[in-house]
Design a protein around this motif. Sequence first.
Motif, PDB file in Angstrom:
ATOM      1  N   VAL A   1       0.829  -1.197   0.000  1.00 54.93           N
ATOM      2  CA  VAL A   1       0.000   0.000   0.000  1.00 54.93           C
ATOM      3  C   VAL A   1       0.870   1.257   0.000  1.00 54.93           C
ATOM      4  CG1 VAL A   1      -0.294   0.136   2.519  1.00 54.93           C
ATOM      5  CG2 VAL A   1      -2.068   1.034   1.016  1.00 54.93           C
ATOM      6  N   ALA A   2       2.050   1.218   0.641  1.00 57.08           N
ATOM      7  CA  ALA A   2       2.945   2.375   0.631  1.00 57.08           C
ATOM      8  C   ALA A   2       3.505   2.622  -0.769  1.00 57.08           C
ATOM      9  CB  ALA A   2       4.076   2.169   1.636  1.00 57.08           C
ATOM     10  N   ALA A   3       3.917   1.551  -1.455  1.00 51.62           N
ATOM     11  CA  ALA A   3       4.440   1.696  -2.810  1.00 51.62           C
ATOM     12  C   ALA A   3       3.370   2.232  -3.750  1.00 51.62           C
ATOM     13  CB  ALA A   3       4.973   0.359  -3.311  1.00 51.62           C
ATOM     14  N   GLN A   4       2.150   1.731  -3.611  1.00 52.45           N
ATOM     15  CA  GLN A   4       1.056   2.199  -4.466  1.00 52.45           C
ATOM     16  C   GLN A   4       0.726   3.666  -4.176  1.00 52.45           C
ATOM     17  OE1 GLN A   4      -1.676  -0.872  -3.282  1.00 52.45           O
ATOM     18  NE2 GLN A   4      -1.403  -2.035  -5.184  1.00 52.45           N
ATOM     19  N   ALA A   5       0.743   4.052  -2.913  1.00 55.12           N
ATOM     20  CA  ALA A   5       0.469   5.444  -2.556  1.00 55.12           C
ATOM     21  C   ALA A   5       1.531   6.367  -3.129  1.00 55.12           C
ATOM     22  CB  ALA A   5       0.396   5.589  -1.034  1.00 55.12           C
TER      23      ALA A   5
ATOM     24  N   VAL B   1       9.338   4.366 -10.797  1.00 55.85           N
ATOM     25  CA  VAL B   1       9.039   2.941 -10.642  1.00 55.85           C
ATOM     26  C   VAL B   1      10.047   2.299  -9.692  1.00 55.85           C
ATOM     27  CG1 VAL B   1       8.955   0.718 -11.828  1.00 55.85           C
ATOM     28  CG2 VAL B   1       7.865   2.729 -12.851  1.00 55.85           C
ATOM     29  N   HIS B   2      11.330   2.607  -9.875  1.00 50.35           N
ATOM     30  CA  HIS B   2      12.358   2.008  -9.021  1.00 50.35           C
ATOM     31  C   HIS B   2      12.218   2.482  -7.575  1.00 50.35           C
ATOM     32  CE1 HIS B   2      14.759  -0.011 -12.186  1.00 50.35           C
ATOM     33  NE2 HIS B   2      14.180   0.910 -12.937  1.00 50.35           N
ATOM     34  N   ALA B   3      11.854   3.748  -7.371  1.00 51.35           N
ATOM     35  CA  ALA B   3      11.618   4.243  -6.016  1.00 51.35           C
ATOM     36  C   ALA B   3      10.446   3.516  -5.371  1.00 51.35           C
ATOM     37  CB  ALA B   3      11.371   5.747  -6.048  1.00 51.35           C
ATOM     38  N   CYS B   4       9.416   3.223  -6.149  1.00 49.98           N
ATOM     39  CA  CYS B   4       8.254   2.507  -5.615  1.00 49.98           C
ATOM     40  C   CYS B   4       8.587   1.050  -5.304  1.00 49.98           C
ATOM     41  CB  CYS B   4       7.087   2.603  -6.582  1.00 49.98           C
ATOM     42  SG  CYS B   4       6.408   4.270  -6.746  1.00 49.98           S
ATOM     43  N   VAL B   5       9.392   0.403  -6.136  1.00 50.55           N
ATOM     44  CA  VAL B   5       9.797  -0.974  -5.858  1.00 50.55           C
ATOM     45  C   VAL B   5      10.674  -1.009  -4.607  1.00 50.55           C
ATOM     46  CG1 VAL B   5      11.033  -2.984  -6.746  1.00 50.55           C
ATOM     47  CG2 VAL B   5       9.566  -1.663  -8.264  1.00 50.55           C
ATOM     48  N   LEU B   6      11.539   0.000  -4.442  1.00 50.00           N
ATOM     49  CA  LEU B   6      12.340   0.094  -3.226  1.00 50.00           C
ATOM     50  C   LEU B   6      11.427   0.248  -2.001  1.00 50.00           C
ATOM     51  CD1 LEU B   6      15.609   2.114  -2.794  1.00 50.00           C
ATOM     52  CD2 LEU B   6      13.835   2.202  -1.045  1.00 50.00           C
ATOM     53  N   THR B   7      10.390   1.054  -2.122  1.00 49.69           N
ATOM     54  CA  THR B   7       9.427   1.208  -1.032  1.00 49.69           C
ATOM     55  C   THR B   7       8.733  -0.117  -0.727  1.00 49.69           C
ATOM     56  OG1 THR B   7       9.058   3.502  -1.704  1.00 49.69           O
ATOM     57  CG2 THR B   7       7.390   2.493  -0.278  1.00 49.69           C
ATOM     58  N   TYR B   8       8.358  -0.834  -1.761  1.00 49.70           N
ATOM     59  CA  TYR B   8       7.723  -2.151  -1.632  1.00 49.70           C
ATOM     60  C   TYR B   8       8.611  -3.098  -0.827  1.00 49.70           C
ATOM     61  CZ  TYR B   8       5.486  -6.447  -3.567  1.00 49.70           C
ATOM     62  OH  TYR B   8       4.852  -7.652  -3.759  1.00 49.70           O
ATOM     63  N   LEU B   9       9.915  -3.055  -1.096  1.00 52.55           N
ATOM     64  CA  LEU B   9      10.871  -3.921  -0.409  1.00 52.55           C
ATOM     65  C   LEU B   9      11.114  -3.468   1.029  1.00 52.55           C
ATOM     66  CD1 LEU B   9      13.153  -6.131  -0.465  1.00 52.55           C
ATOM     67  CD2 LEU B   9      14.668  -4.322  -1.341  1.00 52.55           C
ATOM     68  N   SER B  10      11.103  -2.166   1.283  1.00 47.84           N
ATOM     69  CA  SER B  10      11.612  -1.627   2.547  1.00 47.84           C
ATOM     70  C   SER B  10      10.802  -2.037   3.767  1.00 47.84           C
ATOM     71  CB  SER B  10      11.675  -0.096   2.463  1.00 47.84           C
ATOM     72  OG  SER B  10      10.369   0.474   2.422  1.00 47.84           O
ATOM     73  N   ASP B  11       9.585  -2.503   3.581  1.00 41.29           N
ATOM     74  CA  ASP B  11       8.727  -2.839   4.713  1.00 41.29           C
ATOM     75  C   ASP B  11       8.763  -4.323   5.065  1.00 41.29           C
ATOM     76  OD1 ASP B  11       6.734  -2.114   6.702  1.00 41.29           O
ATOM     77  OD2 ASP B  11       5.258  -3.129   5.449  1.00 41.29           O
ATOM     78  N   ILE B  12       9.546  -5.125   4.340  1.00 44.83           N
ATOM     79  CA  ILE B  12       9.538  -6.566   4.583  1.00 44.83           C
ATOM     80  C   ILE B  12      10.386  -6.895   5.815  1.00 44.83           C
ATOM     81  CG2 ILE B  12      11.534  -7.200   3.160  1.00 44.83           C
ATOM     82  CD1 ILE B  12       8.142  -9.041   3.331  1.00 44.83           C
ATOM     83  N   GLY B  13       9.922  -7.857   6.600  1.00 45.15           N
ATOM     84  CA  GLY B  13      10.677  -8.272   7.771  1.00 45.15           C
ATOM     85  C   GLY B  13      10.638  -7.228   8.873  1.00 45.15           C
ATOM     86  N   THR B  14      11.588  -7.346   9.801  1.00 45.39           N
ATOM     87  CA  THR B  14      11.670  -6.399  10.913  1.00 45.39           C
ATOM     88  C   THR B  14      13.078  -6.390  11.474  1.00 45.39           C
ATOM     89  OG1 THR B  14      10.901  -5.881  13.149  1.00 45.39           O
ATOM     90  CG2 THR B  14      10.797  -8.183  12.480  1.00 45.39           C
ATOM     91  N   GLY B  15      13.556  -5.219  11.819  1.00 52.14           N
ATOM     92  CA  GLY B  15      14.839  -5.129  12.493  1.00 52.14           C
ATOM     93  C   GLY B  15      14.772  -5.529  13.952  1.00 52.14           C
ATOM     94  N   LEU B  16      13.564  -5.835  14.446  1.00 52.42           N
ATOM     95  CA  LEU B  16      13.390  -6.196  15.850  1.00 52.42           C
ATOM     96  C   LEU B  16      13.425  -7.706  16.077  1.00 52.42           C
ATOM     97  CD1 LEU B  16      10.534  -3.674  16.689  1.00 52.42           C
ATOM     98  CD2 LEU B  16      12.994  -3.391  17.053  1.00 52.42           C
ATOM     99  N   SER B  17      13.647  -8.475  15.022  1.00 54.95           N
ATOM    100  CA  SER B  17      13.676  -9.924  15.187  1.00 54.95           C
ATOM    101  C   SER B  17      14.862 -10.379  16.016  1.00 54.95           C
ATOM    102  CB  SER B  17      13.714 -10.609  13.814  1.00 54.95           C
ATOM    103  OG  SER B  17      14.911 -10.285  13.127  1.00 54.95           O
ATOM    104  N   ALA B  18      15.875  -9.514  16.175  1.00 54.93           N
ATOM    105  CA  ALA B  18      17.066  -9.894  16.927  1.00 54.93           C
ATOM    106  C   ALA B  18      16.905  -9.746  18.429  1.00 54.93           C
ATOM    107  CB  ALA B  18      18.246  -9.023  16.471  1.00 54.93           C
ATOM    108  N   LEU B  19      15.816  -9.158  18.894  1.00 58.79           N
ATOM    109  CA  LEU B  19      15.656  -8.911  20.323  1.00 58.79           C
ATOM    110  C   LEU B  19      15.283 -10.196  21.064  1.00 58.79           C
ATOM    111  CD1 LEU B  19      13.872  -5.470  20.138  1.00 58.79           C
ATOM    112  CD2 LEU B  19      16.262  -5.936  20.664  1.00 58.79           C
ATOM    113  N   PRO B  20      15.486 -10.236  22.396  1.00 55.43           N
ATOM    114  CA  PRO B  20      15.289 -11.485  23.160  1.00 55.43           C
ATOM    115  C   PRO B  20      13.935 -12.125  22.903  1.00 55.43           C
ATOM    116  CG  PRO B  20      16.318  -9.825  24.532  1.00 55.43           C
ATOM    117  CD  PRO B  20      15.949  -9.136  23.239  1.00 55.43           C
ATOM    118  N   GLU B  21      13.947 -13.462  22.831  1.00 56.78           N
ATOM    119  CA  GLU B  21      12.774 -14.180  22.358  1.00 56.78           C
ATOM    120  C   GLU B  21      11.640 -14.283  23.374  1.00 56.78           C
ATOM    121  OE1 GLU B  21      12.775 -18.629  22.259  1.00 56.78           O
ATOM    122  OE2 GLU B  21      14.930 -18.329  22.298  1.00 56.78           O
TER     123      GLU B  21
END
Length: 276
Positions: free
Chosen positions: A49-53, A183-203
Amino acid sequence: METVATDPDGRRERRPTVLDVLALEEIDRDLYRSTLVFTDPFPLYGGQVAAQALYAAGRTVAPDRLPHSLHGYFLRSGDAARPTVFRVDRDRDGGSFSARRVVALQGGEVVFSMSASFQVPGAGPDQQVHETPQVEPAGTLPVMELPRLFSMESRRPPQPYDGHFPTRFWARATVPLPAEPLVHACVLTYLSDIGTGLSALPEDEASPGPTIDHALWFHRDARLDDWVLMDMVPRTVSGGRGWYTGSISTAGGTLVASFAQETLFRPGRNPFRPGR
């Protein structure tokens, strides 16, 4: 996720690509609607939705004005099985900058709102203060699946943190993209939201939840059908929210974009950590 899209001739079905994600129908001036719908057991992917916006906003500015930043808020869960309508407000067109606001609607309710700014490229110094992480080339690394992304491939280098979902990986589109920088900026936006940088925190202490907001800055042009390195760094958790930053760089080590994201961070086991 088994999904098909119909070709423009209406006679043939095929697997959709990231270009189908960006195929917006113009309903009226400054009013657009997505054309790709599909069944998904999860809420609408925020990067979509961010890339489309951003693409809707970019269609309302002069072609020589390129996105340099966006700031988005995820307000409600969306549904991938229904079209999203994007309404663009033209806040200002100045001598060098254009400002736009976009709301994404489903069922008459706002699911996402975004402010975006576009700029005529200007002359000046071009400096990069910090080097990008040193990792092996993508072609030498094992394949990694990027869930929920159409026509994107990934490779996984050694990780800086323990965790189930990597915070550092290569990615690129598997379909040729047009030369249009938007188009390339939108594809970069599409990619930028995948995953999370918080996955490394204690389980066992808390777990990342839905995204609250997402900010992205475009520093330099990059082709997203070439390899780019995505690197996410956890920063802090407080008040039931977790915040991390990230960077996207070319295979040559050039920083092309930076982003920051905040998510809910609730008590309970972190699902991104492997079980013990």
